[in-house]
Structures are given as C-alpha cells and as structure tokens.
Design an enzyme around this catalytic site. Sequence first.
Site, mmCIF file in Angstrom:
data_model
loop_
_atom_site.group_PDB
_atom_site.id
_atom_site.type_symbol
_atom_site.label_atom_id
_atom_site.label_comp_id
_atom_site.label_asym_id
_atom_site.label_seq_id
_atom_site.Cartn_x
_atom_site.Cartn_y
_atom_site.Cartn_z
ATOM 1 N N CYS A 190 9.123 -2.577 20.161
ATOM 2 C CA CYS A 190 7.921 -2.082 19.478
ATOM 3 C C CYS A 190 6.859 -1.705 20.494
ATOM 4 O O CYS A 190 6.114 -2.568 20.973
ATOM 5 C CB CYS A 190 7.403 -3.156 18.517
ATOM 6 S SG CYS A 190 5.899 -2.685 17.654
ATOM 7 N N CYS A 202 3.287 -2.491 19.531
ATOM 8 C CA CYS A 202 2.924 -3.915 19.615
ATOM 9 C C CYS A 202 2.723 -4.344 21.059
ATOM 10 O O CYS A 202 1.796 -5.092 21.374
ATOM 11 C CB CYS A 202 4.035 -4.801 19.045
ATOM 12 S SG CYS A 202 4.495 -4.439 17.363
ATOM 13 N N ASP A 203 3.629 -3.922 21.932
ATOM 14 C CA ASP A 203 3.753 -4.577 23.234
ATOM 15 C C ASP A 203 3.314 -3.729 24.416
ATOM 16 O O ASP A 203 3.220 -4.238 25.538
ATOM 17 C CB ASP A 203 5.212 -5.015 23.444
ATOM 18 C CG ASP A 203 5.679 -5.978 22.353
ATOM 19 O OD1 ASP A 203 4.807 -6.600 21.719
ATOM 20 O OD2 ASP A 203 6.889 -6.090 22.141
#
Lengths: 108, 315
Positions: free
Chosen positions: B133, B136-137
């Site tokens: 992701c 997200c990261d």
Amino acid sequence: MSAAPAVTDATFAADVLASDKPVLVDFWAEWCGPCRAVGPILDQILAEHGDKLSIVKLNVDENPQTAAAYQITSIPAMKVFQNGEVVKTVIGAKPKPALEADLAAFIG
Amino acid sequence: MRQVIIIGSGPAGYTAAIYAARANFKPLVIASSVEAGGELMNTTEVENFPGFPEGIMGPELMIKMQEQAAKFGAEILMDDVTSVDLTGDVKKVTVGSGETFEALSVIFATGSANRKLGLPSEDRLSGYGVSWCATCDGFFFRQKTIAVVGGGDSAMEEANFLTRFADKVYVIHRKDTLRASKIMQDRALNNPKIEFVWNAAVTEILGDAAVTGVTVTDTVTGEKRDIALEGLFIAIGNDPRTHLIHGQVDLAPEGTIAVHGRSSKTNLTGVFAAGDVVDPTYRQAVTAAASGTVAALDAEHFLQSLPADVLASAV
C-alpha cells in the site's frame, strides 16, 4: 479511526513505557485507509477488554520520533508494550476475530 | 430471509446495491470489516472515472457510492463473509460475528487480492520494508531508495506517488515493455526520480529485520545482481477472490467466476457475479460498476420470475 486516547512523542514514556498494564499502541495516520477501518475494531476490543489491556493511538505524522524509534514502515501497526518493551507486533488491518486471536495472550 | 445479498463493496458491489435498492429489493451489502470500499480505498487520485473532470480521491468516490446505495435503502454490514452455502433455493451466508443470513439471491462482488511474488522472504519482511500500500506506507520512505515491482497502471501510479517521498524509485519489471496505459507510462518514464530495471525478476528480498535490498535475475540472460534499497512495493497484479465459493460455483480457466455470455449468471440459479471477480481483462472501476449493474438487473429479473409467494417470503 479509533476513539482511543492519543499519545504523543512527549507523553509516550509516561503513558506507554511506564504503564503497569499492557498497552497496545495503534500507529496510524489520517491518510491511511486501512487505519480508519481498523480503528472501530480496536474500540470494540477496548470496550470489551479494557480491564486487561489499554489501547492508545499514536499519529505517526505528528509524532515522527516515536514512529522512527520503533522502526514503523507500514501502518496500521499495532504494538503491545509490557514493562516498557514491545512484546507483540501486528501489522495491517485485520477483522476482529483475527485481531483477537493475535492478542489472545493479553485479552484471553 | 432477504431478497438479495451482495457480497463485496467495491464499485461492482455498491453499484449493484444502488440498482437493487432503487428496484426496492432492500439489498444487504456485506462490505467487509477492514476492506470496505475495496481496492480504491488504497488509491489516491482517480482521473478516469467519468463525471469527475478534476479527478476524485479513491476513498471519497467509494464513500459517495456507499452513501448513494444507503440513500435508496441498501443495508450495509461491516463484517466479513466466512462461509456460504449457495447450492439450494435458499442461499446462506455466514459472517465473522457468527450470524447467518438467508436470501433468495446472492451477488458475488468480492473483487481480487494482491498477487504475491511467492518468495518466503516476502512474507517474513512484509511490514518491514515490503509493502502492498503505497498510500499507507510511502511516508516512511522519505529520502530513501525504494522499488516498485510491476509494469501495469498500479505500478506506475505507485512509482509516481512514491517519488513525493523517496529520493529514488526503481521500477523493476519482467519485460522490456509496460502494460500500463500510455499516460501513466509517460509520467513514469519522464519522472527524473524513477529508474527502470527492465527484464528483471525479483528472485530474493534481502534483509534480516528489515529490507536492505533485492536480488534480481535478468529474464533474458539469467544473470543475477543485487540492488540496495530499503522499501519494496509489490504491484504485480491481482487474483480473483473466489475461495469462498470453491466447489460450489464454476470458475473460468483464468480463475475468475464463470458467467454465461455477457450476463452475470453463474452455474447456480440465483447466484450472480460482478466486477473483478469475473473479469480477467479490463478491471477498471467503471467496468466493475457496469458489471454490478448487470448483476443487479439479472437478479431483479430472476426475483421477478419467482412465484409471488416465494418472493413475498423474503423482505
């Protein structure tokens, strides 16, 4: 996201590391979709098992020191601290039964 | 008993819900506890969904679809289906809480799951430098060197997005041409922070506690070399999510759910399928939404063909 109390770089030592009770820290950020999904599940676990396990959230965007200290590179990351040490790490949003199984040692 | 249960909450599931709800079938959408909204929840800007000339954020689009379904009376349950029994006239769907729902018809819109490289090191280092992701990261890789594996639109989008954070982004791809659309290719090829590694397969992910590099094997010469990096984002495609219905619903050779012609009808009466779980080829938000419409209309036609007392037994 979770309604759990927030901890910060400034309060982490007192609120988490010095806690007598095991504390799950939910490392999250506003822009992380899976973090928003797992928040309500953590709220339910807190409501059901709050006597055994504290749950707090740490915004990685606003508290980069703590996120870096625990080498967070993927969120949601949930770390359980006991006596100041990480004793369990769960990475990624999981359904409630799976999360409860991961945390069985603390909420069982 | 329900008239229709929709399993899945991406563009296919929610569009099916909008149609079924407007037709007054009061659908129950089982949306998943942690993946509600589907794949678009982990994307940033969606530029090719008609009607949004300025683009729209993936999560915002999905929340709007959910609202639109709810507005017409769809009931949305944030839980995960754990098992189904679709073979009889009454379909049974059990969720994580243990509750079992019954329905006259089911629309399967479970989408697809990220494909893995299949390396033991991938599971071990997942969350420690290996990520699925980028939105997200990516934040955690400021001023670092990272790589994206893959050659499709998702890989190009992730690579471009990750250059906001990383100093350098390798795109590691098995071939010497990209599957991605021209506009996404051009953006990546013209991005000064992106370097392509062509004809290269990731055959090992290096690192004990965290990713320190990868070994790539040249797909033409077989030559191996290591690339030092701290993050690896895997975007090599998706596989249809069919594990719930194995042994009950027929699959196509591609692994997707088999449907009759251009319809959404599976081999089981009253069971319909839509979206990425039936589509090995196009896999767009718009085609999934269209496929959800087909499924809702097929389900509607099926429900109306039932004897009046049977239909009246469901709410």
